[in-house]
Design a protein around this motif. Structure first.
Motif, PDB file in Angstrom:
ATOM      1  N   GLY A 158      72.274   5.791 -21.259  1.00 28.67           N
ATOM      2  CA  GLY A 158      71.654   7.100 -21.448  1.00 28.67           C
ATOM      3  C   GLY A 158      72.189   8.134 -20.463  1.00 28.67           C
ATOM      4  O   GLY A 158      72.366   9.305 -20.817  1.00 28.67           O
ATOM      5  N   ASN A 202      56.272   7.636 -20.158  1.00 31.86           N
ATOM      6  CA  ASN A 202      56.436   6.386 -20.886  1.00 31.86           C
ATOM      7  C   ASN A 202      56.481   6.710 -22.387  1.00 31.86           C
ATOM      8  O   ASN A 202      55.661   7.508 -22.866  1.00 31.86           O
ATOM      9  CB  ASN A 202      55.207   5.512 -20.568  1.00 31.86           C
ATOM     10  CG  ASN A 202      55.436   4.073 -20.910  1.00 31.86           C
ATOM     11  OD1 ASN A 202      55.924   3.755 -21.993  1.00 31.86           O
ATOM     12  ND2 ASN A 202      55.088   3.201 -19.987  1.00 31.86           N
ATOM     13  N   ALA A 229      65.482   4.421 -24.644  1.00 27.18           N
ATOM     14  CA  ALA A 229      64.447   3.891 -23.745  1.00 27.18           C
ATOM     15  C   ALA A 229      64.021   2.542 -24.282  1.00 27.18           C
ATOM     16  O   ALA A 229      63.580   2.433 -25.422  1.00 27.18           O
ATOM     17  CB  ALA A 229      63.252   4.840 -23.710  1.00 27.18           C
ATOM     18  N   GLN A 285      63.104  -1.907 -23.017  1.00 21.40           N
ATOM     19  CA  GLN A 285      63.242  -3.054 -22.124  1.00 21.40           C
ATOM     20  C   GLN A 285      64.453  -3.780 -22.700  1.00 21.40           C
ATOM     21  O   GLN A 285      64.338  -4.536 -23.660  1.00 21.40           O
ATOM     22  CB  GLN A 285      61.957  -3.896 -22.130  1.00 21.40           C
ATOM     23  CG  GLN A 285      61.844  -4.870 -20.979  1.00 21.40           C
ATOM     24  CD  GLN A 285      63.015  -5.818 -20.837  1.00 21.40           C
ATOM     25  OE1 GLN A 285      63.995  -5.528 -20.103  1.00 21.40           O
ATOM     26  NE2 GLN A 285      62.969  -6.949 -21.494  1.00 21.40           N
ATOM     27  N   GLY A 329      78.116  -3.181 -29.018  1.00 20.45           N
ATOM     28  CA  GLY A 329      78.508  -4.435 -28.373  1.00 20.45           C
ATOM     29  C   GLY A 329      78.022  -4.425 -26.924  1.00 20.45           C
ATOM     30  O   GLY A 329      77.375  -3.468 -26.478  1.00 20.45           O
ATOM     31  N   LYS A 338      74.189  -0.137 -12.177  1.00 21.05           N
ATOM     32  CA  LYS A 338      73.103  -1.036 -11.774  1.00 21.05           C
ATOM     33  C   LYS A 338      73.628  -2.155 -10.874  1.00 21.05           C
ATOM     34  O   LYS A 338      74.800  -2.538 -10.969  1.00 21.05           O
ATOM     35  CB  LYS A 338      72.464  -1.645 -13.022  1.00 21.05           C
ATOM     36  CG  LYS A 338      72.051  -0.613 -14.053  1.00 21.05           C
ATOM     37  CD  LYS A 338      70.577  -0.539 -14.207  1.00 21.05           C
ATOM     38  CE  LYS A 338      70.166   0.788 -14.793  1.00 21.05           C
ATOM     39  NZ  LYS A 338      68.953   0.765 -15.549  1.00 21.05           N
ATOM     40  N   THR A 371      74.646  -5.180 -16.861  1.00 21.87           N
ATOM     41  CA  THR A 371      75.361  -5.777 -17.984  1.00 21.87           C
ATOM     42  C   THR A 371      76.335  -6.861 -17.463  1.00 21.87           C
ATOM     43  O   THR A 371      76.858  -6.748 -16.349  1.00 21.87           O
ATOM     44  CB  THR A 371      76.086  -4.655 -18.765  1.00 21.87           C
ATOM     45  OG1 THR A 371      76.737  -5.197 -19.871  1.00 21.87           O
ATOM     46  CG2 THR A 371      77.084  -3.911 -17.910  1.00 21.87           C
TER      47      THR A 371
HETATM   48  N1  LIG Z   1      73.876  -2.391 -21.947  1.00 23.58           N
HETATM   49  C1  LIG Z   1      74.265  -3.048 -23.025  1.00 23.58           C
HETATM   50  O1  LIG Z   1      75.168  -3.905 -22.966  1.00 23.58           O
HETATM   51  C2  LIG Z   1      73.651  -2.749 -24.377  1.00 23.58           C
HETATM   52  C3  LIG Z   1      74.235  -3.316 -25.526  1.00 23.58           C
HETATM   53  C4  LIG Z   1      73.656  -3.045 -26.767  1.00 23.58           C
HETATM   54  C5  LIG Z   1      72.525  -2.241 -26.858  1.00 23.58           C
HETATM   55  N2  LIG Z   1      71.973  -1.722 -25.721  1.00 23.58           N
HETATM   56  C6  LIG Z   1      70.766  -0.895 -25.853  1.00 23.58           C
HETATM   57  O2  LIG Z   1      71.002   0.412 -25.353  1.00 23.58           O
HETATM   58  C7  LIG Z   1      69.785   0.932 -24.795  1.00 23.58           C
HETATM   59  C8  LIG Z   1      70.042   1.385 -23.360  1.00 23.58           C
HETATM   60  O3  LIG Z   1      70.507   0.255 -22.641  1.00 23.58           O
HETATM   61  P1  LIG Z   1      70.966   0.355 -21.112  1.00 23.58           P
HETATM   62  O4  LIG Z   1      71.984  -0.685 -20.891  1.00 23.58           O
HETATM   63  O5  LIG Z   1      71.276   1.757 -20.770  1.00 23.58           O
HETATM   64  O6  LIG Z   1      69.630  -0.136 -20.402  1.00 23.58           O
HETATM   65  P2  LIG Z   1      68.848   0.507 -19.169  1.00 23.58           P
HETATM   66  O7  LIG Z   1      67.789  -0.467 -18.792  1.00 23.58           O
HETATM   67  O8  LIG Z   1      69.799   0.936 -18.128  1.00 23.58           O
HETATM   68  O9  LIG Z   1      68.197   1.808 -19.827  1.00 23.58           O
HETATM   69  C9  LIG Z   1      66.949   1.796 -20.472  1.00 23.58           C
HETATM   70  C10 LIG Z   1      66.120   2.921 -19.853  1.00 23.58           C
HETATM   71  O10 LIG Z   1      64.853   2.939 -20.508  1.00 23.58           O
HETATM   72  C11 LIG Z   1      63.860   3.178 -19.518  1.00 23.58           C
HETATM   73  N3  LIG Z   1      62.583   2.658 -20.014  1.00 23.58           N
HETATM   74  C12 LIG Z   1      62.185   1.364 -20.113  1.00 23.58           C
HETATM   75  N4  LIG Z   1      60.950   1.307 -20.610  1.00 23.58           N
HETATM   76  C13 LIG Z   1      60.563   2.588 -20.844  1.00 23.58           C
HETATM   77  C14 LIG Z   1      59.370   3.168 -21.345  1.00 23.58           C
HETATM   78  N5  LIG Z   1      58.335   2.402 -21.766  1.00 23.58           N
HETATM   79  N6  LIG Z   1      59.278   4.517 -21.405  1.00 23.58           N
HETATM   80  C15 LIG Z   1      60.299   5.305 -20.986  1.00 23.58           C
HETATM   81  N7  LIG Z   1      61.462   4.810 -20.518  1.00 23.58           N
HETATM   82  C16 LIG Z   1      61.592   3.459 -20.447  1.00 23.58           C
HETATM   83  C17 LIG Z   1      64.360   2.458 -18.285  1.00 23.58           C
HETATM   84  O11 LIG Z   1      63.784   2.929 -17.083  1.00 23.58           O
HETATM   85  C18 LIG Z   1      65.865   2.712 -18.371  1.00 23.58           C
HETATM   86  O12 LIG Z   1      66.243   3.857 -17.641  1.00 23.58           O
HETATM   87  C19 LIG Z   1      68.753  -0.185 -24.921  1.00 23.58           C
HETATM   88  O13 LIG Z   1      67.999  -0.022 -26.083  1.00 23.58           O
HETATM   89  C20 LIG Z   1      69.616  -1.422 -25.042  1.00 23.58           C
HETATM   90  O14 LIG Z   1      68.951  -2.486 -25.714  1.00 23.58           O
HETATM   91  C21 LIG Z   1      72.512  -1.954 -24.482  1.00 23.58           C
END
Ligand SMILES: NC(=O)c1ccc[n+]([C@@H]2O[C@H](COP(=O)([O-])OP(=O)(O)OC[C@H]3O[C@@H](n4cnc5c(N)ncnc54)[C@H](O)[C@@H]3O)[C@@H](O)[C@H]2O)c1
Length: 332
Positions: free
Chosen positions: A12, A55, A78, A80, A174, A184, A191
């Motif tokens: 994001g 949230n 957003a 988990q 992916g 992170k 990741t």
């Molecule tokens: N990183 C990967 O490899 C990957 C791969 C495929 C899909 N995704 C998807 O992409 C999206 C983002 O992933 P990311 O890697 O940036 O993860 P991330 O954990 O860095 O980002 C998720 C964000 O959502 C926030 N969040 C969690 N619960 C929340 C809530 N209840 N209300 C408001 N904010 C909330 C967190 O604080 C975090 O900043 C997710 O849906 C994830 O499943 C990620």
């Protein structure tokens, strides 16, 4: 008009950076569940950026976000997102990834947002991929609640597209890797490719389970952000559209080996890769599990054929991540 980014985490934050760079007005919401406030502060000085701490399961917080400006597009990231058993309680994962997504869609509908771009996952196809993976492939088997919740969210998008005429795009990303504005270090939320780089810098061994042999999809964080923006810009995508967003296919084990090779070139201590339940190749090079490694599937995406635009590769990007952690120091 503005766009709303829900979830300013690893992907994001890159998306916010890219949207601001193309001149968009960006409203963002995050509750700092897995991203620190410090990581988002860099954007807060920007005149076209508004941040709401909240949230996505809280309708009042969502109303505040949608009342900042008329919203044309919602980028739903957003979540988990972690499969790590210590990342969150099952209830938190369900509240955010099931109820939170429904409330976000309800708020989007009420505010008149036309397009929702949801960060889904290539893992919806399960671990054992057939030779060709296009978006018509049925859902596979799941190993954790976070990835299982992507099916619910996708079907929810389909429901809102058919019932309310919304444009709902599900980007099946992916495994995302590489340098982004938010890097992170917490092993619950990092990741896998970036974690291997951090482990290499810290001199830790990389532990892999048998699933690490299966080929899966990867995409650089810049390409993931671009895929989401390109999908929104593509007028041919109407109604509910699932879209594969993968630029390379490799096994997690191959990625760990790439990290070990790059780490050696950079003069880091030898990286030990510990393989749980994976037979090592025999002297003939044909170990029991090595023989059974599935062939690399071909991924087809309605977003376009590979090679149509420049893309980042695992090799070049892992070297950058190693350099970053080496310079920043391996410690938190
Ligand atoms: N990183 C990967 O490899 C990957 C791969 C495929 C899909 N995704 C998807 O992409 C999206 C983002 O992933 P990311 O890697 O940036 O993860 P991330 O954990 O860095 O980002 C998720 C964000 O959502 C926030 N969040 C969690 N619960 C929340 C809530 N209840 N209300 C408001 N904010 C909330 C967190 O604080 C975090 O900043 C997710 O849906 C994830 O499943 C990620």
């Amino acid at each position: 008009m503005a766009v709303l980014v829900a979830g300013v985490g690893y992907i994001g934050a890159k998306l916010v950076e890219d949207l601001l760079a193309r001149g968009e007005k960006v409203v963002a919401i995050d509750n700092f569940f897995s991203t620190s406030r410090r990581a988002i502060e860099r954007f807060c000085q920007h005149e076209r950026f508004t941040f709401i701490k909240g949230n996505i399961t809280d309708s009042r917080a969502l109303s505040s976000a949608f009342s900042v400006a008329p919203i044309s597009t919602v980028y739903a990231l957003a979540a988990q997102a972690s499969a790590h058993p210590a990342a969150a309680t099952p209830r938190y994962t369900e509240n955010t990834n099931l109820i939170g997504h429904r409330l976000l869609l309800d708020a989007s509908k009420a505010a008149g947002a036309k397009t929702i771009a949801f960060a889904s996952s290539f893992k919806v196809y399960g671990a054992n991929l057939p030779p060709v993976v296009d978006e018509s492939l049925p859902y596979g088997q799941f190993a954790d609640l976070s990835h299982l919740s992507k099916c619910y969210a996708e079907k929810l998008l389909e429901l809102y597209a058919t019932t309310h005429g919304m444009r709902c795009l599900a980007l099946r990303l992916g495994i995302v890797y590489g340098m982004g504005p938010v890097m992170k270090r917490d092993y619950r939320f990092i990741t896998a490719p970036n974690k291997f780089c951090l482990q290499a810098v810290r001199g830790e061994q990389i532990e892999l389970n048998p699933g690490a042999n299966a080929p899966t999809g990867f995409i650089h964080v810049s390409d993931a952000s671009r895929a989401m923006i390109d999908a929104v810009d593509e007028p041919l995508f109407a109604g509910y559209t699932p879209i594969n967003a993968v630029t390379e296919v490799a096994s997690v084990r191959e990625v760990a080996t790439m990290v070990a090779t790059e780490a050696k070139k950079k003069g880091l201590p030898d990286v030990i890769i510990k393989l749980y339940g994976i037979a090592e190749p025999s002297s003939s090079g044909q170990g029991e599990q090595t023989k059974s490694v599935a062939p690399r599937p071909r991924v087809i995406s309605s977003l376009g054929a590979p090679g149509e635009r420049p893309r980042r590769t695992l090799w070049e990007s892992l070297a950058e991540v190693l350099d970053y952690f080496k310079e920043a120091g391996g410690k938190d």
